[in-house]
Design an enzyme around this catalytic site. Structure first.
Site, PDB file in Angstrom:
ATOM      1  N   CYS A  19      -5.210  13.881   0.705  1.00  0.00           N
ATOM      2  CA  CYS A  19      -5.908  13.603   1.963  1.00  0.00           C
ATOM      3  C   CYS A  19      -7.198  12.841   1.692  1.00  0.00           C
ATOM      4  CB  CYS A  19      -6.219  14.912   2.679  1.00  0.00           C
ATOM      5  SG  CYS A  19      -7.299  14.738   4.115  1.00  0.00           S
ATOM      6  N   LYS A  39     -12.215   2.210  -8.074  1.00  0.00           N
ATOM      7  CA  LYS A  39     -12.401   3.153  -6.970  1.00  0.00           C
ATOM      8  C   LYS A  39     -11.348   2.958  -5.877  1.00  0.00           C
ATOM      9  CE  LYS A  39     -15.933   0.422  -4.490  1.00  0.00           C
ATOM     10  NZ  LYS A  39     -15.199   0.148  -3.254  1.00  0.00           N
ATOM     11  N   ASP A  40     -10.661   1.800  -5.868  1.00  0.00           N
ATOM     12  CA  ASP A  40      -9.619   1.539  -4.874  1.00  0.00           C
ATOM     13  C   ASP A  40      -8.256   2.055  -5.303  1.00  0.00           C
ATOM     14  OD1 ASP A  40     -11.442   0.186  -3.250  1.00  0.00           O
ATOM     15  OD2 ASP A  40     -10.982  -1.770  -4.142  1.00  0.00           O
ATOM     16  N   ARG A  43     -17.115   8.314   2.787  1.00  0.00           N
ATOM     17  CA  ARG A  43     -18.077   8.933   1.871  1.00  0.00           C
ATOM     18  C   ARG A  43     -19.498   8.482   2.184  1.00  0.00           C
ATOM     19  NH1 ARG A  43     -20.694   6.726  -2.224  1.00  0.00           N
ATOM     20  NH2 ARG A  43     -19.422   4.852  -2.022  1.00  0.00           N
ATOM     21  N   ARG A  44     -19.686   7.180   2.349  1.00  0.00           N
ATOM     22  CA  ARG A  44     -21.016   6.667   2.651  1.00  0.00           C
ATOM     23  C   ARG A  44     -21.494   7.138   4.022  1.00  0.00           C
ATOM     24  NH1 ARG A  44     -19.167   0.796   0.401  1.00  0.00           N
ATOM     25  NH2 ARG A  44     -19.793   1.078  -1.782  1.00  0.00           N
ATOM     26  N   ARG A 101     -18.418  -9.047   5.171  1.00  0.00           N
ATOM     27  CA  ARG A 101     -19.283  -7.940   5.593  1.00  0.00           C
ATOM     28  C   ARG A 101     -20.751  -8.362   5.638  1.00  0.00           C
ATOM     29  NH1 ARG A 101     -18.396  -3.626   1.558  1.00  0.00           N
ATOM     30  NH2 ARG A 101     -17.001  -5.025   0.432  1.00  0.00           N
ATOM     31  N   ARG A 150     -15.632  -3.697   8.025  1.00  0.00           N
ATOM     32  CA  ARG A 150     -14.482  -4.035   7.188  1.00  0.00           C
ATOM     33  C   ARG A 150     -14.548  -5.483   6.747  1.00  0.00           C
ATOM     34  NH1 ARG A 150      -9.716  -2.017   7.669  1.00  0.00           N
ATOM     35  NH2 ARG A 150      -9.428  -3.279   5.794  1.00  0.00           N
TER      36      ARG A 150
END
Length: 305
Positions: A237, A80-81, A128-129, A152, A146
Site C-alpha cells: 500500500c 526511489k521510483d 510523503r512530502r 513542475r 505533477r
C-alpha cells in the site's frame, strides 16, 4: 564479439541525464552501449495524483516490459521510483554512488520558510512530502503537482503558490536548482532518494557482470536498509513513509517515519547498529513501528486512499 548494451530510459531530461551517466561509465570500462528511450504511464497521465492511478512502479513498469521483451538490456532508474519487489527475472544490477538525499523548497519572491507560519498554499505530488509539510504547517493547503522537473518548475512560476517541494539531487543533476530555495533538513527523504539504480535481467550474465563494476557498496547497503523498512511497513500500500540510512564509523544510522495522510500523526524511529549486524535492520525498525500503533495507522491509510 561483445554485444552492445542497450540502456533503457524514460525520455525526460533527468532520466536521460541518468542514463547518459551510466552509459559514460560503461563506455569508460570498454563496453559498447546505446540508449533506448520510452515514455512511461506516469509521464503520460499528468492530471491525477500518482496514488490515485493505482499502479505500482508507474515510472518503471514500461521499462520492465521492454527488458522482459528483449527491447532493452538494462534500465536506469531513480531508485526511489522503483518498487521494492522487482518483477520476476529482473535483478538490481548496481546502485551508483548516492547524490544529495534532501528535499528542498523552491519558493517565489523573497519569502523564506520562516514566513510560512500563516496559511498559504504549497505544491507537491508526493504523499510523503505533503504529510510531513502538514505535520509542521497544519494551517497550510497542499495542492498536487505533477510532471517532469522542468514542467513542475514552470507550474510553480505560473501559479500563485508560495512554492513547491523538489528532490535536491534531481535539480542539481540537470543544473536547474534555483537560488530561491531552502534545504528542508527536517524532512525525512523517500527511501533511496538521491540514488540511481540499474536493473538487469537475471539470465543476462554479460550485463550483470558489466553493471556490477559500477556498484557502490555503501549506497547499496544504505538503500537496502531503507527499502526493507518501506517494504515491511507498506505491505503493498502507498503511504507517507520517510527513511534515511547513512554509514559512519562502521555503523548504520537510521531514521524512519510513518505519517497519517493529513500529517497529524507521526510515528518515527532512530537507531544505529554496527554494519556487520545489518541483516534485516530496516525490517526490524519497521516492525517496531508496526507494533507501536503503525498497523492501525496503515489500515486507516488504506481506507482513506
Amino acid at each position: 564479439m561483445a554485444k552492445t548494451i542497450r540502456i533503457g530510459t524514460r525520455d525526460s531530461e533527468l532520466a536521460l541525464w541518468q542514463a547518459h551517466t551510466v552509459q559514460d561509465q560503461l563506455n569508460k570500462l570498454g563496453y559498447k552501449t546505446e540508449l533506448v528511450s520510452v515514455k512511461s504511464t506516469g509521464d503520460l497521465i499528468l492530471d491525477k495524483p500518482l496514488y490515485e492511478l493505482g499502479i505500482t512502479g508507474i515510472f518503471t513498469k514500461t521499462l520492465d516490459v521492454a527488458m522482459i521483451n528483449g527491447t532493452v538490456d538494462i534500465a536506469v532508474h531513480s531508485m526511489k521510483d522503483v518498487p521494492t519487489q522487482l518483477p520476476k527475472g529482473i535483478l538490481q544490477g548496481a546502485v551508483l554512488p548516492r547524490a544529495a538525499q534532501e528535499d528542498i523548497f523552491v519558493f517565489k519572491g523573497e519569502k523564506t520558510e520562516a514566513a510560512f507560519e500563516d496559511a498559504t498554499t504549497i505544491a507537491t505530488g508526493s504523499l510523503r512530502r505533503k504529510a510531513q509539510w502538514l505535520h509542521k504547517y497544519p494551517k497550510h493547503q497542499v495542492v498536487d503537482l505533477r510532471g517532469n522537473v522542468n514542467t513542475r518548475l514552470q507550474k510553480v512560476a505560473d501559479n500563485d503558490w508560495a512554492g513547491a517541494i523538489f528532490a535536491k539531487a534531481g535539480l542539481e543533476r540537470i543544473n536547474l536548482k534555483p537560488e530561491n530555495h531552502i534545504v528542508l533538513d527536517w524532512m525525512i527523504p523517500a527511501p533511496a532518494q538521491g540514488a540511481m539504480v540499474i536493473a538487469v535481467m537475471q539470465e543476462d550474465s554479460f550485463c550483470r557482470e558489466a553493471c556490477a563494476k559500477l556498484n557502490d557498496k555503501n549506497a547499496e547497503l544504505a538503500t537496502r536498509v531503507e527499502r526493507e523498512f518501506l517494504r515491511k511497513l507498506e505491505g503493498g500500500c502507498t503511504a507517507p513513509i520517510g527513511a534515511y540510512a547513512k554509514i559512519k564509523d562502521e555503523h548504520i544510522h537510521f531514521h524512519g517515519a510513518l505519517f497519517s495522510l493529513d500529517g497529524s500523526q507521526k510515528m518515527e524511529i532512530e537507531e544505529a547498529i554496527p554494519v556487520r549486524e545489518s541483516q534485516d535492520f530496516g525490517a526490524l525498525c519497521a516492525l517496531k513501528i508496526l507494533e507501536s500503533g503503525g498497523r492501525e495507522l496503515m489500515e486507516t491509510i488504506k481506507k482513506e486512499l
